[in-house]
Write an enzyme that holds these catalytic residues in place. Structure first.
Site, PDB file in Angstrom:
ATOM      1  N   THR A   1     -19.786  -4.838  -0.934  1.00 45.83           N
ATOM      2  CA  THR A   1     -20.781  -5.616  -0.198  1.00 45.83           C
ATOM      3  C   THR A   1     -20.607  -5.243   1.265  1.00 45.83           C
ATOM      4  O   THR A   1     -19.539  -4.809   1.682  1.00 45.83           O
ATOM      5  CB  THR A   1     -20.543  -7.121  -0.340  1.00 45.83           C
ATOM      6  OG1 THR A   1     -19.306  -7.430   0.302  1.00 45.83           O
ATOM      7  CG2 THR A   1     -20.467  -7.545  -1.780  1.00 45.83           C
TER       8      THR A   1
ATOM      9  N   GLU B   1     -22.750  -8.770  -6.142  1.00 51.53           N
ATOM     10  CA  GLU B   1     -21.900  -9.568  -7.040  1.00 51.53           C
ATOM     11  C   GLU B   1     -22.573  -9.875  -8.375  1.00 51.53           C
ATOM     12  O   GLU B   1     -21.929 -10.367  -9.298  1.00 51.53           O
ATOM     13  CB  GLU B   1     -21.540 -10.904  -6.360  1.00 51.53           C
ATOM     14  CG  GLU B   1     -20.600 -10.791  -5.172  1.00 51.53           C
ATOM     15  CD  GLU B   1     -21.311 -10.528  -3.852  1.00 51.53           C
ATOM     16  OE1 GLU B   1     -22.455 -10.035  -3.869  1.00 51.53           O
ATOM     17  OE2 GLU B   1     -20.723 -10.824  -2.794  1.00 51.53           O
TER      18      GLU B   1
ATOM     19  N   LYS C   1     -31.309  -8.643   7.867  1.00 51.13           N
ATOM     20  CA  LYS C   1     -31.584  -7.595   6.891  1.00 51.13           C
ATOM     21  C   LYS C   1     -32.677  -6.685   7.420  1.00 51.13           C
ATOM     22  O   LYS C   1     -33.816  -7.088   7.563  1.00 51.13           O
ATOM     23  CB  LYS C   1     -31.977  -8.195   5.552  1.00 51.13           C
ATOM     24  CG  LYS C   1     -31.713  -7.209   4.443  1.00 51.13           C
ATOM     25  CD  LYS C   1     -31.367  -7.887   3.147  1.00 51.13           C
ATOM     26  CE  LYS C   1     -30.567  -6.959   2.256  1.00 51.13           C
ATOM     27  NZ  LYS C   1     -30.525  -7.389   0.877  1.00 51.13           N
TER      28      LYS C   1
ATOM     29  N   TRP D   1     -28.026  -4.652   5.425  1.00 49.02           N
ATOM     30  CA  TRP D   1     -27.525  -5.721   6.265  1.00 49.02           C
ATOM     31  C   TRP D   1     -27.079  -5.228   7.641  1.00 49.02           C
ATOM     32  O   TRP D   1     -26.503  -4.166   7.772  1.00 49.02           O
ATOM     33  CB  TRP D   1     -26.299  -6.364   5.619  1.00 49.02           C
ATOM     34  CG  TRP D   1     -26.558  -7.195   4.419  1.00 49.02           C
ATOM     35  CD1 TRP D   1     -26.072  -6.967   3.162  1.00 49.02           C
ATOM     36  CD2 TRP D   1     -27.310  -8.406   4.344  1.00 49.02           C
ATOM     37  NE1 TRP D   1     -26.495  -7.965   2.324  1.00 49.02           N
ATOM     38  CE2 TRP D   1     -27.256  -8.860   3.011  1.00 49.02           C
ATOM     39  CE3 TRP D   1     -28.041  -9.152   5.274  1.00 49.02           C
ATOM     40  CZ2 TRP D   1     -27.901 -10.024   2.587  1.00 49.02           C
ATOM     41  CZ3 TRP D   1     -28.682 -10.301   4.845  1.00 49.02           C
ATOM     42  CH2 TRP D   1     -28.606 -10.722   3.527  1.00 49.02           C
TER      43      TRP D   1
HETATM   44  P1  AMP Z   1     -26.736  -7.199  -1.382  1.00 43.38           P
HETATM   45  O1  AMP Z   1     -25.474  -7.634  -2.032  1.00 43.38           O
HETATM   46  O2  AMP Z   1     -26.543  -6.312  -0.204  1.00 43.38           O
HETATM   47  O3  AMP Z   1     -27.692  -6.628  -2.355  1.00 43.38           O
HETATM   48  O4  AMP Z   1     -27.458  -8.493  -0.752  1.00 43.38           O
HETATM   49  C1  AMP Z   1     -27.727  -9.611  -1.551  1.00 43.38           C
HETATM   50  C2  AMP Z   1     -28.537 -10.600  -0.775  1.00 43.38           C
HETATM   51  O5  AMP Z   1     -29.838 -10.069  -0.482  1.00 43.38           O
HETATM   52  C3  AMP Z   1     -28.819 -11.880  -1.519  1.00 43.38           C
HETATM   53  O6  AMP Z   1     -27.735 -12.775  -1.436  1.00 43.38           O
HETATM   54  C4  AMP Z   1     -30.060 -12.391  -0.799  1.00 43.38           C
HETATM   55  O7  AMP Z   1     -29.723 -13.076   0.404  1.00 43.38           O
HETATM   56  C5  AMP Z   1     -30.783 -11.115  -0.438  1.00 43.38           C
HETATM   57  N1  AMP Z   1     -31.853 -10.838  -1.414  1.00 43.38           N
HETATM   58  C6  AMP Z   1     -31.834  -9.970  -2.437  1.00 43.38           C
HETATM   59  N2  AMP Z   1     -33.010  -9.971  -3.081  1.00 43.38           N
HETATM   60  C7  AMP Z   1     -33.803 -10.868  -2.456  1.00 43.38           C
HETATM   61  C8  AMP Z   1     -35.132 -11.319  -2.646  1.00 43.38           C
HETATM   62  N3  AMP Z   1     -35.909 -10.841  -3.603  1.00 43.38           N
HETATM   63  N4  AMP Z   1     -35.593 -12.276  -1.805  1.00 43.38           N
HETATM   64  C9  AMP Z   1     -34.828 -12.771  -0.822  1.00 43.38           C
HETATM   65  N5  AMP Z   1     -33.585 -12.378  -0.586  1.00 43.38           N
HETATM   66  C10 AMP Z   1     -33.062 -11.429  -1.386  1.00 43.38           C
END
Ligand code: AMP
Length: 541
Positions: A181, A329, A438, A443
């Site tokens: 992450t 995760e 984001k 991120w």
């Molecule tokens: P990552 O582990 O980098 O893929 O980031 C995960 C995070 O991305 C999640 O906890 C959300 O905050 C955000 N996220 C992923 N998909 C969505 C979505 N369709 N809508 C809003 N937030 C999302």
């Protein structure tokens, strides 16, 4: 009943036997697309497994990659995991120090990289403690001229092996791949997937109410293979015999459109930024996507799909949007949006509203929302709470036990997202508990930026918030209090930051203020800052 372990190697074995001629198309830099089939990927993945064995790779060893989406990366997905190694897909867009940390933390034994990353690898190589060999994913003729010792040629490694390698019968609970992450606070954390969790996740990806992949599909994979393994879709395509289009680094609107047309993509997946670029290209060139494309559905995830993007796909492209939510995760697919039987007579407007929600869980995942005290909140589409998740492909902890336990006694994992769940089970992410930004699906850590700014002798305090951006979804805005009697210009601060964070992390604007609001415990009140500055329009300043 018989017992057969759920193994990643079984996916490519099946694809080669049941769908031998299905095309896998890879965009190569400055060259015609590379074309091969599941027969080729299976053979070369076995040769790769033989080569890894010859290099001394043992079960559980980590094999790192720094690569775009392409056929050699796909061979590593099956070859490295299939022989018992752990495939570690490293995000090359991270700041070099983060990459160094991640590779050292994972103790990668070998690092495979696209030759486009040679400068980065040369810079990092002396500090990669565990890496024994660096493998350029190229043929001898394309091998880069460089002074690095231990540089191997991918094609030569494969050529030295025959395809007689037989996949070992591993324990299905053995680790198969590792993704980090981006790390909200502190260092990035690794999530270790198993063969079993991967195969079960793959089944969920394929199901009709998920992406609904089949042997009649050609999937355009715009989600990078280093972002949660391209959301598990390379495994899913192999499971059902779908074709794949792997776009390399060519993720601009024109390249995506051309490739989708020429290769007859039927389905696609990626973050909203990619689809914004595609839609802008189509609009600016007056293209006729309904006539020119075979595309019928697009999975959007990684950050919230903007309503306008959903509308353009529906109205101009005639393409159905599947909105998914997940995280590193959660492997990552944890929810995906498809209409139910009761929505059949909905108007287009109603359907688009439904599609802007993040969908429902497939079998294998459970969700709930809770208040601050951990009490479950009603599923009424109104109550907003901490989104908790558990299931067959949800992490129970981070690699090497970093940060300690992450699930409660009943296995619930707090995602850090804030959501509603309606009576039909549709999740809507309303906010995130964390204050990350984001940008383009990746991120940016506000804390890292703040810490870097405060490192300047003229800065007393800094806060970074996300502000909506038409192209990148969100970009950072930095709010700064100068030290009394000190002077610093916007440009001087940007120059200071650019030595410390990745270029694309740099704030789009910096505002100087007399004071930043704090909570009673001395924390910056970002809510207040968002109220005041959150409506910034980029370009106005
Ligand atoms: P990552 O582990 O980098 O893929 O980031 C995960 C995070 O991305 C999640 O906890 C959300 O905050 C955000 N996220 C992923 N998909 C969505 C979505 N369709 N809508 C809003 N937030 C999302």
């Amino acid at each position: 009943m018989q017992q057969h372990p759920l193994l990643i190697s079984s996916l490519i074995e099946h694809a080669a036997r049941a769908h031998p001629d299905v095309p896998i198309i890879s965009q190569m830099p400055d060259a015609a697309p590379h074309r091969c089939t599941y027969t080729d990927i299976d053979r070369r993945a076995r040769q790769l497994a033989g080569a890894l064995t010859a290099l001394g790779v043992r079960e559980g060893d980590r094999v790192g990659t720094l690569a775009w989406n392409g056929h050699r990366h796909l061979e590593l997905f099956f070859g490295a995991s299939g022989m018992g190694a752990v495939l570690h897909t490293v995000n090359p867009r991270l700041f070099p120090e983060q990459i160094e940390f991640i590779i050292n933390h994972a103790e990668d034994q070998h690092l495979f990289f696209d030759i486009g990353f040679i400068a980065l690898v040369e810079q990092l190589a002396p500090r990669l403690r565990s890496v024994k060999s660096l493998v350029a994913m190229a043929g001898r003729a394309q091998m880069p001229a460089c002074s690095m010792r231990a540089l191997l040629c991918y094609e030569e490694l494969l050529a030295a092996q025959d395809a007689g390698y037989r996949w070992p019968r591993l324990d299905e609970n053995a680790a198969s791949s590792l993704c980090y992450t981006s790390g909200t606070t502190g260092n990035p954390k690794g999530v270790l997937y198993s063969h079993r969790s991967t195969v079960l996740h793959t089944m969920a990806v394929c199901m009709a109410d998920s992406i609904g992949l089949s042997a009649r599909d050609t999937l355009f994979i715009a989600a990078p293979m280093f972002h949660v393994n391209a959301w598990g879709t390379p495994y899913a395509c192999a499971m059902v015999g779908a074709g794949m289009i792997l776009p390399g680094s060519a993720l601009d609107g024109a390249s995506i459109y051309r490739s989708m047309c020429e290769e007859k993509a039927t389905a696609a997946l990626g973050v909203p930024t990619v689809w914004l670029a595609l839609q802008q290209h189509v609009a600016s060139q007056n293209r006729q996507p309904r006539q020119e494309l075979r595309l019928n559905r697009v999975l959007i995830g990684g950050s919230a799909a903007p309503r306008a993007v959903v509308e353009v796909f529906e109205r101009d492209f005639g393409v159905r949007v599947l909105h998914g939510w997940g995280m590193t995760e959660t492997s990552p697919l944890a929810s995906i949006g498809r209409p139910l039987r009761k929505h059949e007579d909905d108007s287009v407007e109603q359907r688009i509203t439904l599609q802007t929600k993040q969908g429902r869980v497939p079998y294998g995942v459970e969700v709930k929302i809770t208040d601050d005290a951990g009490n479950e909140l009603p599923r009424d589409g109104a109550a907003c709470g901490h989104l908790q998740v558990r299931g067959q492909w949800i992490a129970s902890g981070y690699f090497r036990g970093e940060v300690g336990p992450i699930v409660d006694a009943e296995d619930w994992f707090d995602t850090g997202d804030i959501a509603t769940i309606d009576a039909d089970g549709y999740i809507q992410i309303t906010d995130r508990a964390k204050d990350l930004i984001k940008s383009g699906g990746e991120w940016i850590s506000s804390i890292s930026l703040e810490n870097a700014a405060v490192g300047h002798p003229s800065v007393a305090e800094a806060a970074v918030i996300a502000v909506a951006h038409p192209k990148w979804q969100e970009r950072p805005l930095m709010i700064v209090v100068k030290k009394p009697g000190c002077e610093i210009s916007k440009q001087q601060l940007l120059d200071h930051l650019s030595g410390q964070v990745a270029k694309w992390w740099l704030p789009d604007d910096i505002v100087f203020v007399a004071e930043i609001p704090h909570t009673a415990t001395g924390k910056i009140q970002k809510m207040k800052l968002r109220e005041r500055f959150g409506k910034t329009v980029w370009g106005d300043r």
